[in-house]
Design a protein around this motif. Sequence first.
Motif, PDB file in Angstrom:
ATOM      1  N   LEU A  18     -52.715 -73.765 -49.288  1.00  5.83           N
ATOM      2  CA  LEU A  18     -52.670 -72.465 -49.960  1.00  5.83           C
ATOM      3  C   LEU A  18     -53.091 -71.346 -49.011  1.00  5.83           C
ATOM      4  O   LEU A  18     -52.568 -70.218 -49.080  1.00  5.83           O
ATOM      5  N   HIS A  19     -54.031 -71.631 -48.108  1.00  5.98           N
ATOM      6  CA  HIS A  19     -54.449 -70.639 -47.120  1.00  5.98           C
ATOM      7  C   HIS A  19     -53.290 -70.324 -46.176  1.00  5.98           C
ATOM      8  O   HIS A  19     -53.037 -69.150 -45.839  1.00  5.98           O
ATOM      9  N   SER A  20     -52.568 -71.363 -45.763  1.00  6.21           N
ATOM     10  CA  SER A  20     -51.423 -71.158 -44.869  1.00  6.21           C
ATOM     11  C   SER A  20     -50.347 -70.320 -45.545  1.00  6.21           C
ATOM     12  O   SER A  20     -49.722 -69.460 -44.912  1.00  6.21           O
ATOM     13  N   VAL A  21     -50.127 -70.582 -46.828  1.00 10.54           N
ATOM     14  CA  VAL A  21     -49.123 -69.820 -47.576  1.00 10.54           C
ATOM     15  C   VAL A  21     -49.498 -68.349 -47.615  1.00 10.54           C
ATOM     16  O   VAL A  21     -48.651 -67.454 -47.433  1.00 10.54           O
ATOM     17  N   ALA A  22     -50.774 -68.066 -47.838  1.00  8.20           N
ATOM     18  CA  ALA A  22     -51.220 -66.678 -47.938  1.00  8.20           C
ATOM     19  C   ALA A  22     -51.121 -65.955 -46.598  1.00  8.20           C
ATOM     20  O   ALA A  22     -50.762 -64.768 -46.548  1.00  8.20           O
ATOM     21  N   ILE A  23     -51.416 -66.675 -45.504  1.00  7.14           N
ATOM     22  CA  ILE A  23     -51.404 -66.028 -44.189  1.00  7.14           C
ATOM     23  C   ILE A  23     -49.987 -65.869 -43.643  1.00  7.14           C
ATOM     24  O   ILE A  23     -49.615 -64.817 -43.114  1.00  7.14           O
ATOM     25  N   CYS A  24     -49.202 -66.932 -43.795  1.00 10.53           N
ATOM     26  CA  CYS A  24     -47.860 -66.946 -43.190  1.00 10.53           C
ATOM     27  C   CYS A  24     -46.772 -66.726 -44.231  1.00 10.53           C
ATOM     28  O   CYS A  24     -45.728 -67.393 -44.206  1.00 10.53           O
ATOM     29  N   GLU A  49     -55.953 -83.468 -63.293  1.00 10.05           N
ATOM     30  CA  GLU A  49     -56.829 -82.444 -63.863  1.00 10.05           C
ATOM     31  C   GLU A  49     -56.801 -81.144 -63.051  1.00 10.05           C
ATOM     32  O   GLU A  49     -57.280 -80.112 -63.506  1.00 10.05           O
ATOM     33  N   GLN A  50     -56.236 -81.177 -61.839  1.00  7.94           N
ATOM     34  CA  GLN A  50     -56.143 -79.984 -61.010  1.00  7.94           C
ATOM     35  C   GLN A  50     -54.818 -79.247 -61.160  1.00  7.94           C
ATOM     36  O   GLN A  50     -54.656 -78.146 -60.624  1.00  7.94           O
ATOM     37  N   HIS A  51     -53.874 -79.844 -61.877  1.00  6.47           N
ATOM     38  CA  HIS A  51     -52.519 -79.270 -61.933  1.00  6.47           C
ATOM     39  C   HIS A  51     -52.488 -77.896 -62.594  1.00  6.47           C
ATOM     40  O   HIS A  51     -51.854 -76.965 -62.082  1.00  6.47           O
ATOM     41  N   ALA A  52     -53.118 -77.774 -63.743  1.00  9.99           N
ATOM     42  CA  ALA A  52     -53.064 -76.498 -64.471  1.00  9.99           C
ATOM     43  C   ALA A  52     -53.653 -75.363 -63.635  1.00  9.99           C
ATOM     44  O   ALA A  52     -53.092 -74.250 -63.590  1.00  9.99           O
ATOM     45  N   ALA A  53     -54.766 -75.624 -62.950  1.00 11.77           N
ATOM     46  CA  ALA A  53     -55.390 -74.588 -62.124  1.00 11.77           C
ATOM     47  C   ALA A  53     -54.484 -74.201 -60.959  1.00 11.77           C
ATOM     48  O   ALA A  53     -54.384 -73.022 -60.589  1.00 11.77           O
ATOM     49  N   LEU A  54     -53.794 -75.193 -60.391  1.00 15.29           N
ATOM     50  CA  LEU A  54     -52.902 -74.898 -59.275  1.00 15.29           C
ATOM     51  C   LEU A  54     -51.741 -74.008 -59.708  1.00 15.29           C
ATOM     52  O   LEU A  54     -51.400 -73.033 -59.024  1.00 15.29           O
ATOM     53  N   VAL A  55     -51.121 -74.360 -60.833  1.00  9.87           N
ATOM     54  CA  VAL A  55     -49.944 -73.613 -61.288  1.00  9.87           C
ATOM     55  C   VAL A  55     -50.292 -72.150 -61.586  1.00  9.87           C
ATOM     56  O   VAL A  55     -49.454 -71.254 -61.421  1.00  9.87           O
ATOM     57  N   SER A  56     -51.521 -71.897 -62.017  1.00  5.27           N
ATOM     58  CA  SER A  56     -51.934 -70.519 -62.297  1.00  5.27           C
ATOM     59  C   SER A  56     -52.511 -69.808 -61.076  1.00  5.27           C
ATOM     60  O   SER A  56     -52.870 -68.633 -61.141  1.00  5.27           O
ATOM     61  N   GLU A  57     -52.570 -70.527 -59.942  1.00  6.96           N
ATOM     62  CA  GLU A  57     -53.123 -69.961 -58.711  1.00  6.96           C
ATOM     63  C   GLU A  57     -52.118 -68.972 -58.097  1.00  6.96           C
ATOM     64  O   GLU A  57     -50.951 -69.309 -57.886  1.00  6.96           O
ATOM     65  N   PRO A  58     -52.541 -67.737 -57.790  1.00  7.85           N
ATOM     66  CA  PRO A  58     -51.616 -66.742 -57.202  1.00  7.85           C
ATOM     67  C   PRO A  58     -50.956 -67.226 -55.919  1.00  7.85           C
ATOM     68  O   PRO A  58     -49.773 -66.937 -55.678  1.00  7.85           O
ATOM     69  N   PHE A  70     -50.132 -70.262 -55.186  1.00 11.87           N
ATOM     70  CA  PHE A  70     -49.042 -71.190 -55.526  1.00 11.87           C
ATOM     71  C   PHE A  70     -47.802 -70.411 -55.969  1.00 11.87           C
ATOM     72  O   PHE A  70     -46.676 -70.784 -55.625  1.00 11.87           O
ATOM     73  N   ASN A  71     -48.012 -69.334 -56.701  1.00 15.71           N
ATOM     74  CA  ASN A  71     -46.874 -68.493 -57.094  1.00 15.71           C
ATOM     75  C   ASN A  71     -46.213 -67.866 -55.878  1.00 15.71           C
ATOM     76  O   ASN A  71     -44.990 -67.652 -55.850  1.00 15.71           O
ATOM     77  N   THR A  72     -47.013 -67.565 -54.868  1.00 15.31           N
ATOM     78  CA  THR A  72     -46.442 -67.053 -53.615  1.00 15.31           C
ATOM     79  C   THR A  72     -45.554 -68.108 -52.966  1.00 15.31           C
ATOM     80  O   THR A  72     -44.447 -67.823 -52.478  1.00 15.31           O
ATOM     81  N   LEU A  73     -46.033 -69.357 -52.965  1.00  8.84           N
ATOM     82  CA  LEU A  73     -45.236 -70.466 -52.437  1.00  8.84           C
ATOM     83  C   LEU A  73     -43.922 -70.597 -53.204  1.00  8.84           C
ATOM     84  O   LEU A  73     -42.849 -70.795 -52.605  1.00  8.84           O
ATOM     85  N   CYS A  74     -43.987 -70.490 -54.547  1.00 10.51           N
ATOM     86  CA  CYS A  74     -42.773 -70.587 -55.364  1.00 10.51           C
ATOM     87  C   CYS A  74     -41.804 -69.450 -55.049  1.00 10.51           C
ATOM     88  O   CYS A  74     -40.576 -69.645 -54.988  1.00 10.51           O
TER      89      CYS A  74
END
Length: 818
Positions: free
Chosen positions: A195-201, A223-232, A234-238
């Motif tokens: 996620l850090h790489s996505v934000a930087i690059c 149990e981590q899926h819901a938090a990931l999908v709502s993570e900004p 991750f939306n950048t990656l999408c």
Amino acid sequence: MATVLLCRRFPRLSRVTTFSTTAKHKAESGSSKSEQDKEENPEAANVGTKSAATIHLLNPLDYRVLYNPAAYAKSRAVSQQHAARNGGQALGDAFTSPGTSQVHHTFDTSSSQALPLLQNALPKPKSKPLLEETVSACLSTAQTKEEAEKVKMETHDSKEDPRMFQKGRPEYRSVSYDKSEPPETLPLEERDSILHSVAICEGSQSPATLADYFRKLSRLPVEQHAALVSEPRFNTLCSCAAKNIRLFGTSDLIDILKSCVRLVVPPAHPLLNACENEFCRRAWDMKLDQVLLVADCWRCLDRSVPSYLSILFSYTNMHWKDLTLPQFVQLVYIIGEGRRSPADLAQKVESAILKYLDTFTLEEVGAICLGLFKSLSGISDHVMRKIADRVSLQMEDMSTYALVNVLKMLRYSRMDHLPLLKELGKVIPARIPTINIQGIMHITLTCSSLHYFDEGIMAAVATSLPSKVTYCRSKDAAKFLWSFGCLDYEPPNEEEFYSSLIEQMHRKLHEFRKFPEHLLTGLLGLAFVKRFPEELIDYALGDEFVQKTRDSKYELKKDLFTLSRSVEIECPSYRGSRLPPQLDQEITEMILNFAEQEIYVRPEIVEATSLLESMLGGPEYVRNHMILPHTRSSDLEVHLAMDGHPIPFNSKQPVADKKLEEVGVSLTDELMTQLIKGRSNIQPVAEAENKAGMRGEEARAPSAALLGQALLTDARLRVEPKSGHSLEPPPSLALSRHPRGVKLAIQVSNRNHYCYGSKRLLGLHHLKRRQLRQLGYVVVELPFWEWFPLLKRTRLEKLSYLHYKVFDPALLRRAGWA
């Protein structure tokens, strides 16, 4: 907080009185938003309503104390509602929410343990004994385990259950998404790094790198899926993936889609929009396995993709000869889940079923039937019978889920496959206790839809249902009531059975606002067996509900009409809502117009009407009409005077002293015995009819021999002209005197009025005859197993038979003439 229940044993049904010490809280019911939200979440119906503080002093003799400290918080709302409506509830259902089950541990009031428990239910309790805390903990653990097991058994997973067939062959892994493959868990540190790489690059990664990010992130713990999908991030990656969607290779794009399935990305997500468009664009360049796999992923995501499915169906149509067995079964599964039936594939699907029928696993047979059923795909009788042939031979080895799917298609095809139905009666009763409520409903509905009565099946259902009734949806409860009423079966535990279902109908009243057809279905099933719950009827005939039926996609007017008129006849003390007179008249005219075109003109009815007119003296003596339009079948009405002579009534201008037409038939006991029973060495009518089957072809006479093969040679029909004389009733009738005449309601029945292969009347026709008698009519039947064969015999034979039926002394004596 603890709840103490005191209950007294009553025959057949136990009641409980609730003791609560909570503060009073106002509870609203009916059309509130919170109740509407509970429609798809039964447990929610039991949370958020507090019971009023009530203490009732009861004689402790013959009472027992039920101690369940965990029940209070979960189920107090149900207890309050039931106590208010019924003054108690069945012991077996006490404090049980629609989605859970409670185990009540009972202590005799005479024991030394009972008194401290009762004291601890009162305000300001003293410190709990250690024994009580230990018992409470043990009971709570036992309840949790049992509840979990029961909920698991009763829960139907509409996504996963239909996919069970995919576990039967390894080939399905290439055409379907396999959730059972446990991926290697991704460490949280690596998630953060991605996620850090996505934000930087942002926007600079290659398509291969983006696809690899999706694959890795999908390996996170669930149990981590819901938090990931709502993570900004991750939306950048999408967003990056969506912008570069055409640069992905097909395999990478499929992996991204599979990652979205594992991460439970919402079906309307922008990335999925981009994926769908791209898959539609490149589908023709993909392999068949890939096209099917993508369709399966869309199903797992619960996303509607009609455009993609159209391409899939066209693609498989062009490559039909290349389809393997697993690819074909997966295709039919996709057709069913998409609720679409491609017309140009229908014939090919049937051919493939016949080609692979002996090779399918039994689970695949069930999957094929479910796919056809869900897509409303018609199937020829020949193919359905072939499927049923195989299932009837291997039913014991078939899972209940697969078997129920075959029964759904059997019902849809209206297939009366007797070997399968008989085998069902041997196999399924023992399984009923282990089948979830929806499966039991479909088994029961299949029997009633095919008019097939098997007491073993119905009794097993009735025995198991009360303990499962809280899992019933409104649809399930309605179909159970309809099925038992349709087959006119009241089980040995009828009071427990019907009271539990009626209570569930009350609990599901909010669902009937959305599905009005289910309430009418259930109430009609109850009416068939002469049960009329007035509160539900008052609601069903009220203006608000009647308006909802007008807005329904189903035609419900006739059902409303049948219910309303039945209540009018059978419930004279009823003071609730009724259908508006204008609507009543509108429906009456609609039914009568239909009868004029479709019912009164049936050959067996026309022939009986004509012969009765000829025998009795003219059309003034017979009326072919619906005495009870709400029962939707015709009657031939005849009136007889107290001396047994017919009375003209079917005319505005009465005909006085008109003589009956001379038919010149002398009746003998021998003649009538052969007309009704046939020769002694002739196969009985009912047996022959059963072997011939009961579907359709109502006008087909089994054989003229069935009612007397050589009647004219064995019994003399003497035509004796007697100028100036009319046909006389039997002497026994002429001697009878009664201040009133008698009204006959002659029923020209057919196979559809009876259960399959039997003389057991269906519920609607039992209701009709019961109501006719209540209105003072004498019911006379021309049963199809007698009348249909006679249609091919001579006019004199038919007249002799009708004379016997109309002037039967025993029948009229039962009507009160003698």
